[in-house]
Design a protein around this motif. Structure first.
Motif, short mmCIF file in Angstrom:
data_model
loop_
_atom_site.label_atom_id
_atom_site.label_comp_id
_atom_site.label_asym_id
_atom_site.label_seq_id
_atom_site.Cartn_x
_atom_site.Cartn_y
_atom_site.Cartn_z
N ILE A 153 0.86 -1.18 0.00
CA ILE A 153 0.00 0.00 0.00
C ILE A 153 0.90 1.23 0.00
CG2 ILE A 153 -1.84 1.24 1.21
CD1 ILE A 153 -2.38 -1.49 2.67
N GLU A 154 0.72 2.11 -0.97
CA GLU A 154 1.49 3.35 -1.00
C GLU A 154 0.54 4.54 -1.01
OE1 GLU A 154 4.17 3.27 -4.32
OE2 GLU A 154 2.61 2.98 -5.81
N ARG A 155 0.81 5.48 -0.11
CA ARG A 155 -0.04 6.66 0.00
C ARG A 155 0.08 7.54 -1.23
NH1 ARG A 155 1.98 6.24 5.25
NH2 ARG A 155 3.59 7.79 4.81
N GLU A 156 1.28 7.61 -1.79
CA GLU A 156 1.52 8.38 -3.02
C GLU A 156 2.03 7.41 -4.08
OE1 GLU A 156 3.96 11.85 -2.51
OE2 GLU A 156 3.30 12.11 -0.45
N ALA A 157 1.45 7.49 -5.27
CA ALA A 157 1.88 6.60 -6.34
C ALA A 157 3.32 6.89 -6.75
CB ALA A 157 0.96 6.76 -7.55
N THR A 158 4.11 5.82 -6.90
CA THR A 158 5.47 5.94 -7.41
C THR A 158 5.55 5.24 -8.76
OG1 THR A 158 6.20 3.91 -6.31
CG2 THR A 158 6.42 5.99 -5.07
N ARG A 159 6.69 5.34 -9.42
CA ARG A 159 6.82 4.75 -10.76
C ARG A 159 6.36 3.30 -10.74
NH1 ARG A 159 13.17 5.63 -11.78
NH2 ARG A 159 12.48 7.75 -11.31
N ASP A 160 5.60 2.92 -11.75
CA ASP A 160 4.91 1.63 -11.72
C ASP A 160 5.47 0.61 -12.71
OD1 ASP A 160 4.05 2.70 -14.11
OD2 ASP A 160 1.92 2.49 -13.70
N HIS A 161 6.76 0.74 -13.05
CA HIS A 161 7.35 -0.21 -13.99
C HIS A 161 7.27 -1.64 -13.47
CE1 HIS A 161 8.76 3.17 -16.26
NE2 HIS A 161 9.57 3.57 -15.31
N SER A 162 7.47 -1.82 -12.16
CA SER A 162 7.45 -3.18 -11.62
C SER A 162 6.08 -3.83 -11.82
CB SER A 162 7.81 -3.16 -10.13
OG SER A 162 9.17 -2.80 -9.96
N GLU A 163 5.01 -3.10 -11.50
CA GLU A 163 3.67 -3.66 -11.67
C GLU A 163 3.41 -4.01 -13.14
OE1 GLU A 163 2.94 -0.12 -8.87
OE2 GLU A 163 4.68 -1.01 -9.83
N ARG A 164 3.74 -3.09 -14.03
CA ARG A 164 3.51 -3.32 -15.46
C ARG A 164 4.30 -4.52 -15.95
NH1 ARG A 164 1.95 1.50 -18.80
NH2 ARG A 164 1.31 3.17 -17.40
N MET A 165 5.58 -4.59 -15.56
CA MET A 165 6.44 -5.65 -16.08
C MET A 165 6.12 -7.00 -15.44
SD MET A 165 10.03 -3.61 -16.58
CE MET A 165 10.78 -4.97 -17.49
N LEU A 166 5.79 -7.02 -14.15
CA LEU A 166 5.37 -8.27 -13.53
C LEU A 166 4.17 -8.85 -14.26
CD1 LEU A 166 5.83 -7.32 -9.79
CD2 LEU A 166 6.83 -9.35 -10.88
N ALA A 167 3.19 -8.01 -14.56
CA ALA A 167 2.02 -8.47 -15.30
C ALA A 167 2.42 -8.97 -16.68
CB ALA A 167 0.99 -7.35 -15.40
N GLY A 168 3.34 -8.26 -17.33
CA GLY A 168 3.80 -8.67 -18.65
C GLY A 168 4.49 -10.02 -18.64
#
Length: 448
Positions: free
Chosen positions: A195-210
């Motif tokens: 859980i992050e209060r402020e969004a940070t760069r989301d490369h990990s989420e995108r690439m994990l899904a990929g």
């Protein structure tokens, strides 16, 4: 001393117009993650456009040490033969991550839920940086860390033999911490939640899904909630790395402050969690145009044209934008010095624990160049001198920080007198072609 050798003093002098095309290197964040996720997949991942700076090369060596087969085919073409989630072997030697905070923290996460032990070290700069922000959440999985006082490298991580999934709220906005927890969650059963209060760069989420992991992202009253289902079989990918917006920032900002300049930077990644600098520059009055907008590999990409902008104005940068441009505040402060009025930057405490204390380093160097700067623990204010108004003429300490070194060299192109840095060697960690690229555009950098 430079990160990987003797100091390399450099001096930048006032430049004529910067013109042409700036082919900046591949995105560093995506390059690190391509190698790590490729090593955790089953089969061969092909990577084109990998950033071949020292930081990423150190991550490639680390993946080899953990048992993956990493091959450089030349021209930015690489392949990784992965060992699967939970398949890391125990390294025979200490893992040296050089200058890379991203590399060491993500690798710690990737190995923390495997029953192996690894010792990490780095250069003088990295060994001063705090690791507890990563090792604390990794301990929740069952991993143990033993390091120097203050949670600093060298440090040994003993991976969890029976990992458990965790639910973790990041105390500070940090893509490195978030990514380390998600990578650790890959080899834990059940759902790991960040859980992050402020969004940070989301490369990990995108690439994990990929790569085939099950990742869910939703906004809630708590903040941004990322849920990862553990123990997937990651599928190898073909990755085209977009060019790094953090590297693009330097020729872009140089073009804005050097009279007569017109520079095109093609194929820049414009992930909204990374593009805060360009929004800020436009609000200051920068002549920036995005051309040929498109999507490649799940990431928005465009060609960015930057032209000389003589009427830049200082603004107050929204604190909520900090996470999307945290690495770009040093070069933004250079643009602010060449604008009129005050540029106010708040919510940037994270800059105190980067490769150097970047607020202190930039404030000290800008003052030496005749620019007024006020600073606090998590804020700073630069009072601009207007186009052509920065005195320059200083020798600035880079503190083994590539972004500090490049920022002050860019300032030298627009200052009245040349600006020197004590050591430009660390630039090679992230932007190894910085000198020839800027020279090709018409800038003057001398090794002194």
């Amino acid at each position: 001393m430079s990160a990987h050798g003797t100091p390399i003093p450099m001096t930048a002098a006032r430049s004529g117009p910067l013109t042409g095309t700036a082919d900046v290197p591949g995105d560093k964040s995506i390059s690190h993650r391509s190698l790590i996720l490729g090593a955790m997949a089953v089969g061969e991942t092909r990577i084109t456009g990998l950033l071949e700076g020292q930081d990423v090369l150190d991550t490639a060596k680390a993946m080899q040490a953990f048992g993956a087969e990493v091959t450089d085919h030349g021209g930015g073409e690489w392949s990784v033969q992965g060992v699967g989630v939970g398949g890391f072997a125990e390294p025979e030697n200490v893992i040296d991550c050089g200058n890379s905070g991203t590399g060491v923290r993500l690798i710690m996460g990737a190995m923390a839920t495997s029953p192996i032990t690894a010792t990490f070290t780095g250069d003088a700069s990295l060994n001063k940086r705090p690791m507890a922000r990563v090792t604390d959440p990794l301990a929740l999985f069952g991993a143990r860390a033993v390091g120097r006082t203050g949670g600093r490298l060298p440090m040994t991580i003993v991976g969890a033999s029976d990992p458990v999934p965790v639910r973790y709220a990041t105390p500070v906005p940090s893509a490195q911490v978030k990514s380390a927890v998600l990578l650790a969650g890959l080899n834990a059963p059940g759902d790991t939640v960040v859980i992050e209060r402020e969004a940070t760069r989301d490369h990990s989420e995108r690439m994990l899904a990929g790569f085939g992991a099950q990742v869910q992202v939703e906004d809630s009253t708590q903040g941004r909630v990322i849920t990862l289902t553990g123990q997937p079989e990651l599928k190898p990918q073909t990755i085209v790395v977009p060019r790094d917006p953090s590297s693009a920032a330097f020729p872009v900002c140089a073009a804005l402050i050097v009279e007569g300049s017109d520079v095109l930077v093609p194929n820049i990644g414009l992930n909204p969690t990374r593009a805060g600098l360009f929004t800020t520059l436009q609000e200051m009055g920068a002549d920036l145009v995005f051309e040929n907008m498109r999507e490649e590999g799940g990431e928005p990409v465009a060609d960015l044209r930057a032209r000389f902008s003589p009427d830049l104005k200082g603004i107050e940068v929204p604190p909520g934008r900090a996470a999307s441009m945290i690495d770009e505040y040093p070069i933004l402060s250079v643009v602010a010095a060449c604008a009129t009025g005050q540029t106010v930057m708040r919510g940037v405490k994270e800059l105190r624990v980067k490769e150097s204390d970047r607020i202190d380093a930039m404030a000290t160097g800008l003052r030496a160049c005749g620019v007024e700067v006020e600073e606090g623990e998590d804020w700073w204010i630069v009072t601009g001198r207007g186009h052509g108004g920065v005195s320059g003429g200083a020798l600035v300490q880079s503190h083994l920080d590539h972004r500090i070194a490049m920022s002050f060299l860019i300032l030298g192109f627009a200052a009245k007198a040349p600006v020197s840095v004590d050591d430009g060697g660390p630039i090679a960690t992230s932007f190894p072609i910085f000198e020839p690229l800027m020279t090709q555009l018409g800038a003057r950098i001398d090794r002194t």
